[in-house]
Design an enzyme around this catalytic site. Structure first.
Site, PDB file in Angstrom:
ATOM      1  N   THR A  29       8.873 -29.236  37.796  1.00 21.31           N
ATOM      2  CA  THR A  29       8.943 -30.658  37.920  1.00 21.31           C
ATOM      3  C   THR A  29       7.602 -30.843  38.916  1.00 21.31           C
ATOM      4  O   THR A  29       7.304 -30.252  39.681  1.00 21.31           O
ATOM      5  CB  THR A  29      10.422 -31.156  38.499  1.00 21.31           C
ATOM      6  N   GLY A  30       7.067 -32.279  38.507  1.00 23.88           N
ATOM      7  CA  GLY A  30       5.908 -32.595  39.183  1.00 23.88           C
ATOM      8  C   GLY A  30       4.679 -32.783  38.383  1.00 23.88           C
ATOM      9  O   GLY A  30       4.775 -32.552  37.348  1.00 23.88           O
ATOM     10  N   SER A  31       3.877 -33.252  39.172  1.00 27.25           N
ATOM     11  CA  SER A  31       2.513 -33.690  38.564  1.00 27.25           C
ATOM     12  C   SER A  31       1.739 -32.363  37.807  1.00 27.25           C
ATOM     13  O   SER A  31       0.897 -32.818  36.935  1.00 27.25           O
ATOM     14  CB  SER A  31       1.496 -34.451  39.339  1.00 27.25           C
ATOM     15  N   THR A  32       1.991 -31.210  38.651  1.00 29.25           N
ATOM     16  CA  THR A  32       1.092 -30.221  38.063  1.00 29.25           C
ATOM     17  C   THR A  32       1.995 -29.549  36.761  1.00 29.25           C
ATOM     18  O   THR A  32       1.398 -29.316  35.888  1.00 29.25           O
ATOM     19  CB  THR A  32       1.113 -28.988  39.040  1.00 29.25           C
ATOM     20  N   GLY A  85       5.473 -26.204  40.022  1.00 32.56           N
ATOM     21  CA  GLY A  85       4.663 -26.496  41.174  1.00 32.56           C
ATOM     22  C   GLY A  85       5.063 -26.214  42.361  1.00 32.56           C
ATOM     23  O   GLY A  85       6.177 -25.405  42.531  1.00 32.56           O
ATOM     24  N   ALA A  86       4.136 -26.127  43.612  1.00 32.38           N
ATOM     25  CA  ALA A  86       4.467 -26.232  44.705  1.00 32.38           C
ATOM     26  C   ALA A  86       4.036 -27.182  45.665  1.00 32.38           C
ATOM     27  O   ALA A  86       2.760 -27.646  45.390  1.00 32.38           O
ATOM     28  CB  ALA A  86       4.359 -24.685  45.170  1.00 32.38           C
ATOM     29  N   ASP A  87       4.448 -27.366  46.962  1.00 32.45           N
ATOM     30  CA  ASP A  87       3.707 -28.165  47.922  1.00 32.45           C
ATOM     31  C   ASP A  87       3.143 -27.460  48.712  1.00 32.45           C
ATOM     32  O   ASP A  87       2.194 -27.880  49.396  1.00 32.45           O
ATOM     33  CB  ASP A  87       5.010 -29.094  48.743  1.00 32.45           C
ATOM     34  N   LYS A  97       8.697 -26.337  48.660  1.00 35.73           N
ATOM     35  CA  LYS A  97       8.931 -27.297  47.279  1.00 35.73           C
ATOM     36  C   LYS A  97       9.922 -28.308  47.604  1.00 35.73           C
ATOM     37  O   LYS A  97      10.550 -28.177  48.601  1.00 35.73           O
ATOM     38  CB  LYS A  97       9.602 -26.254  46.046  1.00 35.73           C
ATOM     39  N   GLU A 106      15.459 -26.877  40.747  1.00 34.45           N
ATOM     40  CA  GLU A 106      14.305 -25.719  40.939  1.00 34.45           C
ATOM     41  C   GLU A 106      14.756 -24.424  41.355  1.00 34.45           C
ATOM     42  O   GLU A 106      14.419 -23.431  40.905  1.00 34.45           O
ATOM     43  CB  GLU A 106      13.231 -26.581  41.537  1.00 34.45           C
TER      44      GLU A 106
HETATM   45  C1  5RP Z   1       9.169 -30.975  42.948  1.00 28.55           C
HETATM   46  C2  5RP Z   1       8.567 -29.665  43.454  1.00 28.55           C
HETATM   47  C3  5RP Z   1       7.143 -29.821  42.939  1.00 28.55           C
HETATM   48  O1  5RP Z   1       6.796 -28.759  41.990  1.00 28.55           O
HETATM   49  C4  5RP Z   1       6.277 -29.828  43.961  1.00 28.55           C
HETATM   50  O2  5RP Z   1       6.283 -31.135  44.848  1.00 28.55           O
HETATM   51  C5  5RP Z   1       4.662 -30.014  43.668  1.00 28.55           C
HETATM   52  O3  5RP Z   1       4.404 -31.137  42.829  1.00 28.55           O
HETATM   53  P1  5RP Z   1       3.061 -31.638  42.450  1.00 28.55           P
HETATM   54  O4  5RP Z   1       2.732 -30.597  41.421  1.00 28.55           O
HETATM   55  O5  5RP Z   1       3.238 -33.287  41.833  1.00 28.55           O
HETATM   56  O6  5RP Z   1       1.995 -31.622  43.268  1.00 28.55           O
HETATM   57  O7  5RP Z   1       8.843 -29.068  44.050  1.00 28.55           O
HETATM   58  O8  5RP Z   1      10.585 -30.749  43.488  1.00 28.55           O
END
Ligand code: 5RP
Length: 230
Positions: A29-32, A85-87, A97, A106
């Site tokens: 989930t997320g923009s990546t 993805g990851a933060d 995350k 996740e």
């Molecule tokens: C969602 C997540 C995403 O993987 C994380 O926030 C990264 O998102 P993005 O690719 O938009 O930066 O953990 O719960």
């Protein structure tokens, strides 16, 4: 390079490297992860037979729009690969995350996955977890202010996540506290402290979860961090 382009490059590299015909695949989930799902949709259009499990309603909807077969997690024994993805990513491939709000699913999907592949651009790299991103913690709505006090006692400033003036509600029907720490010295110890707080559903520390981490650099190259051998 534009941020979106860096996400696309690393997502496509991960799908091209790790997704094979016939696999069970977890969708992050997320923009990546968005770009990974789009690329997986292309593989399906080319004839790949993939069975996918989504980590959020948002990703499930996107996958279905892309023509991807999505099933419940309980319909598969395990997932061959999940691309998410990851933060934050530290040098040992430990992660934060959950800024996208999907940390609970996740983590469940990651636990059912043989090869968890994390995709991120280099802005997510940190020397110590908690220095850029807050740690998201999913909590039950019942008594959540009390849960907040218990989280605060762990040395952070917890802020209830809001959306459009209302508390953000996860796919699981829970709230999220974004916990701002002055850096997390021992993530394993912190996780053990958070997990025993009544009302906590899940935390955003993903420790010893990533099998591979792919990082896109500003020049468009993709670097692979591998902590485990094949
Ligand atoms: C969602 C997540 C995403 O993987 C994380 O926030 C990264 O998102 P993005 O690719 O938009 O930066 O953990 O719960």
């Amino acid at each position: 390079m534009e941020a979106a382009e860096l996400k696309r490059i690393v997502a496509e590299k991960a799908v091209n490297t790790f997704v094979k015909d016939g696999m069970n695949v977890g969708l992050g989930t997320g923009s990546t992860a968005y770009f990974a799902i789009k690329r997986i949709g292309q593989l399906v259009a080319e004839g790949y037979d993939l069975t996918c499990v989504a980590t959020s309603v948002q990703s499930e909807n996107l996958a279905k729009e892309c023509g991807i077969k999505v099933v419940d997690l309980d319909q598969v024994d395990s997932l061959d690969v999940t691309i998410d993805g990851a933060d934050e990513v530290d040098p040992k491939m430990q992660l934060i995350k959950g800024l996208g709000g999907a940390l609970l699913r996740e983590k469940i999907v990651a636990a059912a996955t043989i090869r968890e592949v994390i995709i991120a651009d280099e802005s997510k790299l940190v020397e110590k977890l908690g220095t850029k991103a807050p740690l998201p913690v999913e909590v039950l709505r019942f008594g959540h202010e009390h849960t907040r006090y218990a989280l605060k006692r762990q040395g952070c400033e917890p802020t209830l996540r809001m959306r459009d003036g209302e508390p953000f509600v996860t796919d699981g029907g829970n709230y999220i506290y974004d916990c701002r720490f002055p850096g997390i010295d021992n993530p394993f110890f912190l996780e053990s402290r958070i997990d025993v707080i009544p009302g906590v559903v899940e935390n955003g520390l993903f420790l010893n979860t990533a099998y591979d981490v792919l990082i896109s650099r500003q020049d468009g190259t993709v670097e692979r961090m591998s902590g485990q051998t094949d």
